[in-house]
Motif scaffolding. Structure first.
Motif, mmCIF file in Angstrom:
data_model
loop_
_atom_site.group_PDB
_atom_site.id
_atom_site.type_symbol
_atom_site.label_atom_id
_atom_site.label_comp_id
_atom_site.label_asym_id
_atom_site.label_seq_id
_atom_site.Cartn_x
_atom_site.Cartn_y
_atom_site.Cartn_z
ATOM 1 N N TRP A 80 -0.687 10.806 -5.169
ATOM 2 C CA TRP A 80 -2.157 10.751 -5.198
ATOM 3 C C TRP A 80 -2.642 9.986 -6.424
ATOM 4 O O TRP A 80 -3.524 9.129 -6.327
ATOM 5 C CB TRP A 80 -2.709 12.177 -5.186
ATOM 6 C CG TRP A 80 -4.216 12.239 -5.113
ATOM 7 C CD1 TRP A 80 -5.000 12.141 -4.006
ATOM 8 C CD2 TRP A 80 -5.120 12.404 -6.225
ATOM 9 N NE1 TRP A 80 -6.331 12.240 -4.341
ATOM 10 C CE2 TRP A 80 -6.444 12.401 -5.704
ATOM 11 C CE3 TRP A 80 -4.940 12.560 -7.594
ATOM 12 C CZ2 TRP A 80 -7.560 12.539 -6.514
ATOM 13 C CZ3 TRP A 80 -6.066 12.699 -8.404
ATOM 14 C CH2 TRP A 80 -7.363 12.691 -7.866
ATOM 15 N N GLY A 110 -2.182 6.220 -6.288
ATOM 16 C CA GLY A 110 -3.172 5.527 -5.477
ATOM 17 C C GLY A 110 -4.463 5.255 -6.219
ATOM 18 O O GLY A 110 -5.330 4.533 -5.701
ATOM 19 N N ARG A 111 -4.605 5.817 -7.426
ATOM 20 C CA ARG A 111 -5.850 5.692 -8.181
ATOM 21 C C ARG A 111 -5.660 5.138 -9.589
ATOM 22 O O ARG A 111 -6.618 4.644 -10.185
ATOM 23 C CB ARG A 111 -6.521 7.079 -8.269
ATOM 24 C CG ARG A 111 -7.063 7.525 -6.921
ATOM 25 C CD ARG A 111 -7.163 9.023 -6.774
ATOM 26 N NE ARG A 111 -7.711 9.363 -5.457
ATOM 27 C CZ ARG A 111 -6.993 9.379 -4.340
ATOM 28 N NH1 ARG A 111 -5.697 9.108 -4.379
ATOM 29 N NH2 ARG A 111 -7.557 9.679 -3.187
ATOM 30 N N ALA A 159 0.818 -1.218 0.000
ATOM 31 C CA ALA A 159 0.000 0.000 0.000
ATOM 32 C C ALA A 159 0.850 1.266 0.000
ATOM 33 O O ALA A 159 0.358 2.337 -0.363
ATOM 34 C CB ALA A 159 -0.923 0.005 1.215
ATOM 35 N N ARG A 160 2.114 1.169 0.398
ATOM 36 C CA ARG A 160 2.981 2.346 0.479
ATOM 37 C C ARG A 160 4.055 2.352 -0.615
ATOM 38 O O ARG A 160 4.918 3.227 -0.617
ATOM 39 C CB ARG A 160 3.670 2.398 1.852
ATOM 40 C CG ARG A 160 2.709 2.594 3.017
ATOM 41 C CD ARG A 160 2.189 4.029 3.045
ATOM 42 N NE ARG A 160 1.306 4.274 4.171
ATOM 43 C CZ ARG A 160 -0.019 4.151 4.125
ATOM 44 N NH1 ARG A 160 -0.595 3.790 2.981
ATOM 45 N NH2 ARG A 160 -0.749 4.386 5.188
#
Length: 394
Positions: A265, A268-269, A129-130
């Motif tokens: 950002w 993440g999408r 996730a990071r």
């Protein structure tokens, strides 16, 4: 050995990247100060002093990924930092140019080992996730280094001589070697393996560039490095005056800020490859805008910074694409090696190529140069994406 938080390991690895980038940056910011030490050296020879450190990566980049995996990441990374410290200390003596160039070539091996091993280790110790954030942080190492050198390194070289800058770099590399020797767990990245035979290396080399997953980040990264380093080096002095000072400071900063904010950002999408293509599209638009506002200082400043921001998206997402497209550590090491190889091809060729274009075509050549490689980056990623889709459908 005491357990160390992954955050501190990532920061230490990123700090090693700063030292590797300074192997280029210390020469870029001091070559004019060193020129009097080598009377009779022409611009080509002085340019080699800056860029020749990329030659080992150009020749051995992909092979380095294979050998780093075989020799062991921790051992290679710490050894490369220690070797970089020794070489920088020797360069601080400002030997004759021929000797300096030999030292710079050897230093290129140190640089290559760091930029191949560190991003693989960052991806390995970072939770999935990071990973977008961690790889974007890693990708900022060139921009952060050039900014810090502009603020601190150049004044040091002017006040105490370029040798002082090289000694400071040697000390930094030595400290990082000790730090990473302590914080990196033994056996990280898997156990060291037997070095492959050259026949196997050549077969793996062909496999890497034939793979639409392993090689894809490198193809886009080439289009980034050939543009970013050349524009960062040549656009500020080409514009001159107050713009030169402002762009030299703010272009790398803007690329870092965009990479670590908007870039993270978006990662993440969206898939990393899509963010790379978006960055290239944005860069082409900024370059086209420059064509229409050339000579209007405030607009040129804004669009130049916009171009730097667009390339900041590309740099972070290109590294994030390595673990996204490649799950196995071995594939990631080979992808990082390919990124190093084609990245060095871009850094080595971009500046002299753009210098020739600027001399002949001026601002029109600059705009065409940026747009051409931005569109090439988009096309290459679309092609590799199509190839991956074909593999999934069979």
């Amino acid at each position: 050995m005491r357990q160390v938080s992954p955050l501190w390991i990532v920061l230490a690895l990123w700090a090693a990247g700063l030292g590797a980038a300074a192997q280029f940056g210390k020469a870029s910011l001091s070559f004019d100060l060193l020129a009097p030490a080598w009377p009779g050296a022409g611009p080509t020879a002085l340019g080699l002093f800056v860029s020749i450190v990329g030659v080992p990566g150009l020749i051995l980049g992909t092979t380095a990924g294979i050998f780093v995996q075989a020799a062991g990441y921790r051992r290679v990374l710490v050894g490369a930092l220690a070797m970089g410290a020794v070489l920088s200390a020797l360069q601080a003596l400002v030997p004759p140019l021929a000797v300096m160039l030999v030292l710079r070539v050897i230093e290129g091996l140190s640089h290559l080992a760091v930029v191949v091993a560190a991003p693989v280790l960052i991806a390995q110790v970072t939770p999935v996730a990071r990973q977008g954030l961690a790889m974007s942080l890693w990708s900022s190492f060139f921009g952060v280094t050039y900014t810090l050198l502009a603020i601190f390194g150049r004044p040091l070289a002017e006040a105490a001589g370029p040798g002082a800058l090289f000694l400071a770099h040697a000390g930094y590399m030595a400290v990082l070697a000790l730090v990473l020797w302590q914080v990196l767990p033994r056996g990280i990245g898997g156990a060291a393996e037997a070095l492959p035979r050259w026949g196997a290396v050549l077969r793996q080399h062909r496999r890497i560039y034939a793979s639409a997953r392993v090689a894809a980040p490198a193809f886009g990264f080439f289009c980034y490095t050939i543009t970013y380093v050349a524009v960062l080096t040549l656009l500020p002095p080409f514009l001159g005056g107050a713009l030169q000072v402002q762009l030299a400071l703010w272009m790398p900063l803007v690329s870092i800020i965009v990479s670590l904010t908007l870039g993270v950002w978006l990662l993440g999408r969206l898939a990393a490859v899509r963010v790379v293509m978006l960055g290239f599209f944005w860069a082409a638009g900024m370059a086209l805008g420059l064509w229409f506002v050339w000579g209007q200082a405030i607009w040129v400043l804004g669009l130049s910074l916009g171009l730097a921001g667009a390339l900041g998206l590309v740099q972070g997402a290109s590294f994030a694409a390595i673990p996204q497209l490649n799950a196995a550590p071995g594939d990631r090491a080979q992808a990082a090696g390919a990124v190093a190889q084609l990245g060095n091809l871009g850094t080595t060729t971009g500046t002299p190529l753009l210098a020739l274009i600027l001399a002949d075509q001026g601002e029109a050549g600059l705009v065409g140069f940026v747009i051409g490689f931005a569109l090439l980056g988009i096309v290459l990623h679309l092609w590799q994406g199509w190839r991956r889709g074909q593999m999934r459908s069979t």
